[in-house]
Motif scaffolding. Structure first.
Motif, PDB file in Angstrom:
ATOM      1  N   VAL A  80      33.494  38.680  49.606  1.00 33.32           N
ATOM      2  CA  VAL A  80      34.239  37.790  49.434  1.00 33.32           C
ATOM      3  C   VAL A  80      33.738  37.700  48.186  1.00 33.32           C
ATOM      4  O   VAL A  80      34.096  37.772  46.613  1.00 33.32           O
ATOM      5  CB  VAL A  80      35.066  36.970  50.380  1.00 33.32           C
ATOM      6  CG1 VAL A  80      35.028  35.289  48.680  1.00 33.32           C
ATOM      7  CG2 VAL A  80      35.935  37.096  50.943  1.00 33.32           C
ATOM      8  N   ASP A  81      32.164  37.548  48.250  1.00 37.42           N
ATOM      9  CA  ASP A  81      31.569  36.585  47.322  1.00 37.42           C
ATOM     10  C   ASP A  81      30.477  38.043  46.981  1.00 37.42           C
ATOM     11  O   ASP A  81      29.706  37.855  45.976  1.00 37.42           O
ATOM     12  CB  ASP A  81      30.476  35.612  47.767  1.00 37.42           C
ATOM     13  CG  ASP A  81      30.923  34.508  47.809  1.00 37.42           C
ATOM     14  OD1 ASP A  81      31.941  33.745  47.201  1.00 37.42           O
ATOM     15  OD2 ASP A  81      31.138  33.642  49.190  1.00 37.42           O
ATOM     16  N   LEU A 119      38.928  41.832  46.793  1.00 39.54           N
ATOM     17  CA  LEU A 119      39.585  41.919  45.962  1.00 39.54           C
ATOM     18  C   LEU A 119      39.169  40.540  44.599  1.00 39.54           C
ATOM     19  O   LEU A 119      39.447  39.744  44.552  1.00 39.54           O
ATOM     20  CB  LEU A 119      40.746  41.389  46.617  1.00 39.54           C
ATOM     21  CG  LEU A 119      41.134  41.895  47.300  1.00 39.54           C
ATOM     22  CD1 LEU A 119      43.034  41.708  48.230  1.00 39.54           C
ATOM     23  CD2 LEU A 119      41.492  43.501  47.613  1.00 39.54           C
ATOM     24  N   HIS A 120      38.986  40.968  43.496  1.00 42.56           N
ATOM     25  CA  HIS A 120      38.166  40.498  42.136  1.00 42.56           C
ATOM     26  C   HIS A 120      38.937  41.004  41.439  1.00 42.56           C
ATOM     27  O   HIS A 120      39.771  41.909  40.956  1.00 42.56           O
ATOM     28  CB  HIS A 120      36.992  40.684  42.173  1.00 42.56           C
ATOM     29  CG  HIS A 120      36.170  40.154  43.165  1.00 42.56           C
ATOM     30  ND1 HIS A 120      34.813  40.409  43.569  1.00 42.56           N
ATOM     31  CD2 HIS A 120      36.125  39.347  44.196  1.00 42.56           C
ATOM     32  CE1 HIS A 120      34.056  39.711  44.651  1.00 42.56           C
ATOM     33  NE2 HIS A 120      35.365  39.063  45.460  1.00 42.56           N
ATOM     34  N   GLY A 127      40.492  37.894  47.484  1.00 35.01           N
ATOM     35  CA  GLY A 127      40.254  38.385  48.956  1.00 35.01           C
ATOM     36  C   GLY A 127      39.378  39.190  49.252  1.00 35.01           C
ATOM     37  O   GLY A 127      38.674  39.657  48.541  1.00 35.01           O
ATOM     38  N   VAL A 128      40.275  39.173  49.960  1.00 34.91           N
ATOM     39  CA  VAL A 128      38.935  40.731  51.272  1.00 34.91           C
ATOM     40  C   VAL A 128      40.650  41.784  51.635  1.00 34.91           C
ATOM     41  O   VAL A 128      41.086  41.388  52.717  1.00 34.91           O
ATOM     42  CB  VAL A 128      37.831  40.288  51.385  1.00 34.91           C
ATOM     43  CG1 VAL A 128      38.485  40.048  52.184  1.00 34.91           C
ATOM     44  CG2 VAL A 128      37.409  41.530  52.037  1.00 34.91           C
ATOM     45  N   LEU A 129      40.329  42.863  51.722  1.00 37.62           N
ATOM     46  CA  LEU A 129      40.309  44.974  52.275  1.00 37.62           C
ATOM     47  C   LEU A 129      39.775  44.542  53.339  1.00 37.62           C
ATOM     48  O   LEU A 129      37.975  44.959  52.548  1.00 37.62           O
ATOM     49  CB  LEU A 129      41.102  45.456  51.160  1.00 37.62           C
ATOM     50  CG  LEU A 129      41.232  47.063  52.058  1.00 37.62           C
ATOM     51  CD1 LEU A 129      42.948  46.897  52.774  1.00 37.62           C
ATOM     52  CD2 LEU A 129      41.751  47.640  51.042  1.00 37.62           C
ATOM     53  N   GLU A 130      40.149  44.214  54.163  1.00 42.36           N
ATOM     54  CA  GLU A 130      38.910  44.791  55.866  1.00 42.36           C
ATOM     55  C   GLU A 130      39.640  46.091  56.187  1.00 42.36           C
ATOM     56  O   GLU A 130      40.671  46.063  56.998  1.00 42.36           O
ATOM     57  CB  GLU A 130      38.996  43.737  56.656  1.00 42.36           C
ATOM     58  CG  GLU A 130      37.649  43.805  57.134  1.00 42.36           C
ATOM     59  CD  GLU A 130      37.434  42.397  57.866  1.00 42.36           C
ATOM     60  OE1 GLU A 130      36.192  42.147  58.418  1.00 42.36           O
ATOM     61  OE2 GLU A 130      37.769  41.481  57.272  1.00 42.36           O
ATOM     62  N   ALA A 151      42.702  48.838  47.450  1.00 36.75           N
ATOM     63  CA  ALA A 151      41.945  47.756  47.359  1.00 36.75           C
ATOM     64  C   ALA A 151      42.420  47.258  45.678  1.00 36.75           C
ATOM     65  O   ALA A 151      42.976  46.110  45.761  1.00 36.75           O
ATOM     66  CB  ALA A 151      40.236  47.295  47.391  1.00 36.75           C
ATOM     67  N   ASP A 152      42.214  47.383  45.000  1.00 34.51           N
ATOM     68  CA  ASP A 152      42.390  47.119  43.307  1.00 34.51           C
ATOM     69  C   ASP A 152      43.964  47.092  43.232  1.00 34.51           C
ATOM     70  O   ASP A 152      44.786  45.967  42.913  1.00 34.51           O
ATOM     71  CB  ASP A 152      42.528  48.300  42.599  1.00 34.51           C
ATOM     72  CG  ASP A 152      40.883  47.885  42.195  1.00 34.51           C
ATOM     73  OD1 ASP A 152      40.329  47.163  42.568  1.00 34.51           O
ATOM     74  OD2 ASP A 152      40.444  49.088  41.604  1.00 34.51           O
ATOM     75  N   THR A 153      44.365  47.809  43.824  1.00 34.51           N
ATOM     76  CA  THR A 153      46.268  47.802  44.323  1.00 34.51           C
ATOM     77  C   THR A 153      46.527  46.284  45.034  1.00 34.51           C
ATOM     78  O   THR A 153      48.024  45.510  44.159  1.00 34.51           O
ATOM     79  CB  THR A 153      46.572  48.935  44.739  1.00 34.51           C
ATOM     80  OG1 THR A 153      46.613  49.901  44.328  1.00 34.51           O
ATOM     81  CG2 THR A 153      48.411  48.529  44.801  1.00 34.51           C
ATOM     82  N   ALA A 154      46.507  46.040  45.902  1.00 34.07           N
ATOM     83  CA  ALA A 154      46.142  44.602  46.869  1.00 34.07           C
ATOM     84  C   ALA A 154      46.181  44.236  45.889  1.00 34.07           C
ATOM     85  O   ALA A 154      46.862  43.327  46.075  1.00 34.07           O
ATOM     86  CB  ALA A 154      45.893  44.834  47.785  1.00 34.07           C
ATOM     87  N   CYS A 155      45.363  43.889  45.247  1.00 34.54           N
ATOM     88  CA  CYS A 155      44.462  42.791  44.720  1.00 34.54           C
ATOM     89  C   CYS A 155      45.943  42.628  43.820  1.00 34.54           C
ATOM     90  O   CYS A 155      46.286  41.504  43.205  1.00 34.54           O
ATOM     91  CB  CYS A 155      43.432  43.250  44.051  1.00 34.54           C
ATOM     92  SG  CYS A 155      42.770  41.387  43.264  1.00 34.54           S
ATOM     93  N   ALA A 156      46.085  43.125  43.093  1.00 35.62           N
ATOM     94  CA  ALA A 156      47.747  43.462  42.348  1.00 35.62           C
ATOM     95  C   ALA A 156      48.694  42.868  42.244  1.00 35.62           C
ATOM     96  O   ALA A 156      49.332  42.194  41.594  1.00 35.62           O
ATOM     97  CB  ALA A 156      47.757  44.945  41.414  1.00 35.62           C
TER      98      ALA A 156
END
Length: 240
Positions: A80-81, A119-120, A127-130, A151-156
């Motif tokens: 996350v960070d 997810l930045h 958030g984060v994809l784990e 992960a980019d798709t999930a962030c969007a």
């Protein structure tokens, strides 16, 4: 090549959606297949200490996300960070040294390896994809590349869901992201008053109690909110 990979993955997501809007659960199931892992979960960051799992493919993925929330450590917390946290063997001594509580608990839950992808968007933490595997093992180059693009798709998708006034392509409006378990945050506020400490310290005390009593954080928080459990400043834990 990256554009071709992105298009291929998007077409696979469209197939999984079967004509409906693409959602985070479609991403989680596709990344499980594309990365050759056993499960996945997406956790969103709602504040400095507030985090919530919005989807998990299975019980183990859900348990791993819960462990990160309860223990305050693990690949998902680090990602996350920072950047991706790839733990290819949770039984290794280096993993045990880095995550002394999370690593053995994750192995006990059924995970041999965990891969957490942040997810930045710029400086914005979404958030984060784990991802997890039951057995230790790394991701190869193609698997990691696919996972990062998904992960980019999930962030969007999460950012789009956070804007309920913005209609989707089919004219419907997405549901806003909300807390499925607000008890943790309510309990943190109550402990802040009970102990006269900051919210960060109150959350640490709540996590410590849950860990010491081998309970889920949400369950302990529910006891605090229902006033079945109260934290006293002169003791190491709470009292009934």
């Amino acid at each position: 090549m990256n554009a071709d990979r992105r298009m291929r993955l998007w077409c696979l997501l469209v197939e999984r959606a079967q004509g409906g809007p693409i959602a985070v659960d479609h991403v989680c199931h596709l990344v499980t297949a594309a990365a050759g892992v056993d499960g996945a979960a997406v956790t969103v960051v709602l504040g400095a200490t507030a985090r919530e799992t919005v989807y998990a493919t299975d019980e183990v993925a859900s348990e791993l996300a819960e462990l990160g929330l309860t223990l305050g450590e693990g690949p998902g917390v680090d990602a996350v960070d920072g950047g991706p946290a790839l733990a290819v063997d949770l039984t290794g001594s280096d993993r045990l040294a880095r995550w002394p509580m999370f690593a053995p608990a994750a192995v006990s839950a059924g995970a041999g390896a965990v891969f957490a992808l942040p997810l930045h968007v710029g400086a914005v933490r979404v958030g984060v994809l784990e991802l997890y595997r039951g057995q230790p093992g790394s991701l190869d180059g193609d698997q990691l590349a696919d996972a990062l693009l998904l992960a980019d798709t999930a962030c969007a998708l999460l950012l789009d869901a956070a804007q309920p006034d913005r209609p989707q392509a089919d004219g419907r409006r997405p549901e806003p992201i909300s807390l499925a378990h607000p008890e943790v945050h309510q309990a943190t506020g109550m402990i802040t008053v009970q102990l006269g400490v900051s919210a960060a310290v109150a959350l640490i005390r709540l996590r410590a109690y849950a860990y010491a009593h081998d309970r889920r954080l949400h369950d302990v928080a529910g006891d605090v909110v229902a006033r079945r459990l109260r934290f006293a400043p002169d003791t190491d834990g709470g009292r009934r």
